[in-house]
Design a protein around this motif. Structure first.
Motif, PDB file in Angstrom:
ATOM      1  N   SER A  11      -2.829  -9.327   2.900  1.00 11.42           N
ATOM      2  CA  SER A  11      -2.634  -8.861   1.523  1.00 11.42           C
ATOM      3  C   SER A  11      -2.084  -7.440   1.502  1.00 11.42           C
ATOM      4  O   SER A  11      -1.230  -7.108   0.671  1.00 11.42           O
ATOM      5  CB  SER A  11      -3.951  -8.892   0.753  1.00 11.42           C
ATOM      6  N   ALA A  12      -2.559  -6.604   2.406  1.00  9.81           N
ATOM      7  CA  ALA A  12      -2.065  -5.229   2.489  1.00  9.81           C
ATOM      8  C   ALA A  12      -0.575  -5.219   2.830  1.00  9.81           C
ATOM      9  O   ALA A  12       0.210  -4.480   2.220  1.00  9.81           O
ATOM     10  CB  ALA A  12      -2.860  -4.441   3.519  1.00  9.81           C
ATOM     11  N   LEU A  15       1.368  -6.432  -0.247  1.00 12.95           N
ATOM     12  CA  LEU A  15       1.456  -5.391  -1.270  1.00 12.95           C
ATOM     13  C   LEU A  15       2.494  -4.335  -0.898  1.00 12.95           C
ATOM     14  O   LEU A  15       3.298  -3.916  -1.726  1.00 12.95           O
ATOM     15  CB  LEU A  15       0.098  -4.725  -1.480  1.00 12.95           C
ATOM     16  N   PHE A  19       5.699  -4.411  -3.349  1.00 17.47           N
ATOM     17  CA  PHE A  19       5.758  -3.345  -4.347  1.00 17.47           C
ATOM     18  C   PHE A  19       6.273  -2.033  -3.771  1.00 17.47           C
ATOM     19  O   PHE A  19       6.506  -1.089  -4.507  1.00 17.47           O
ATOM     20  CB  PHE A  19       4.375  -3.110  -4.958  1.00 17.47           C
ATOM     21  N   LEU A  25      -1.989   2.108  -6.696  1.00 16.65           N
ATOM     22  CA  LEU A  25      -2.818   1.000  -7.154  1.00 16.65           C
ATOM     23  C   LEU A  25      -2.717   0.837  -8.668  1.00 16.65           C
ATOM     24  O   LEU A  25      -2.609  -0.287  -9.161  1.00 16.65           O
ATOM     25  CB  LEU A  25      -4.271   1.224  -6.739  1.00 16.65           C
ATOM     26  N   VAL A  28       0.598  -0.903  -9.517  1.00 20.52           N
ATOM     27  CA  VAL A  28       0.574  -2.332  -9.197  1.00 20.52           C
ATOM     28  C   VAL A  28      -0.259  -3.086 -10.232  1.00 20.52           C
ATOM     29  O   VAL A  28       0.144  -4.150 -10.704  1.00 20.52           O
ATOM     30  CB  VAL A  28       0.035  -2.556  -7.767  1.00 20.52           C
ATOM     31  N   LEU A  32       1.108  -6.079 -12.675  1.00 24.65           N
ATOM     32  CA  LEU A  32       0.542  -7.425 -12.625  1.00 24.65           C
ATOM     33  C   LEU A  32      -0.106  -7.831 -13.945  1.00 24.65           C
ATOM     34  O   LEU A  32      -0.002  -8.987 -14.365  1.00 24.65           O
ATOM     35  CB  LEU A  32      -0.489  -7.521 -11.493  1.00 24.65           C
ATOM     36  N   ALA A  65      -1.472   1.137  -2.994  1.00 26.18           N
ATOM     37  CA  ALA A  65      -2.244  -0.086  -3.242  1.00 26.18           C
ATOM     38  C   ALA A  65      -2.629  -0.810  -1.956  1.00 26.18           C
ATOM     39  O   ALA A  65      -3.683  -1.443  -1.903  1.00 26.18           O
ATOM     40  CB  ALA A  65      -1.457  -1.017  -4.154  1.00 26.18           C
ATOM     41  N   TRP A  66      -1.806  -0.719  -0.923  1.00 32.46           N
ATOM     42  CA  TRP A  66      -2.073  -1.465   0.306  1.00 32.46           C
ATOM     43  C   TRP A  66      -3.251  -0.884   1.093  1.00 32.46           C
ATOM     44  O   TRP A  66      -3.827  -1.562   1.944  1.00 32.46           O
ATOM     45  CB  TRP A  66      -0.835  -1.518   1.192  1.00 32.46           C
TER      46      TRP A  66
END
Length: 89
Positions: A11-12, A15, A19, A25, A28, A32, A65-66
């Motif tokens: 997921s990291a 992201l 993005f 964060l 993002v 979303l 975010a990641w």
């Protein structure tokens, strides 16, 4: 737990590649689901403390975010590895 750690690491990567590696964060979340920050702030203010939003949440939301899934994923994998060394996993 190992699978969850790997999913979080994937997921990291997703992201960061989807993005951009420096996408915050909060950026993002807004992309979303636009009302997400307003709802999150209301929940923090109402259920925890209004001071927490300015002192903790805003700095956290400005980080890439990641970082969050990566840190949690690495921590889970480290923890699973430690459990395996002790003979519990």
């Amino acid at each position: 737990m190992r699978s969850l750690g790997l999913i979080l690491l994937a997921s990291a990567v997703a992201l960061a590649s989807g993005f951009g590696p420096m996408a915050s964060l909060d950026g993002v979340l807004v992309r979303l689901y636009p009302p997400s920050l307003r709802l999150l702030q209301a929940a923090v203010d109402h259920n925890i403390s209004p001071r927490l939003w300015d002192r903790v949440m805003l700095p956290v939301l400005s980080c890439p975010a990641w970082v969050f899934p990566a840190v949690i994923g690495v921590a889970l994998l480290f923890w699973v590895g430690r459990q395996a060394e002790k003979g519990h996993g």
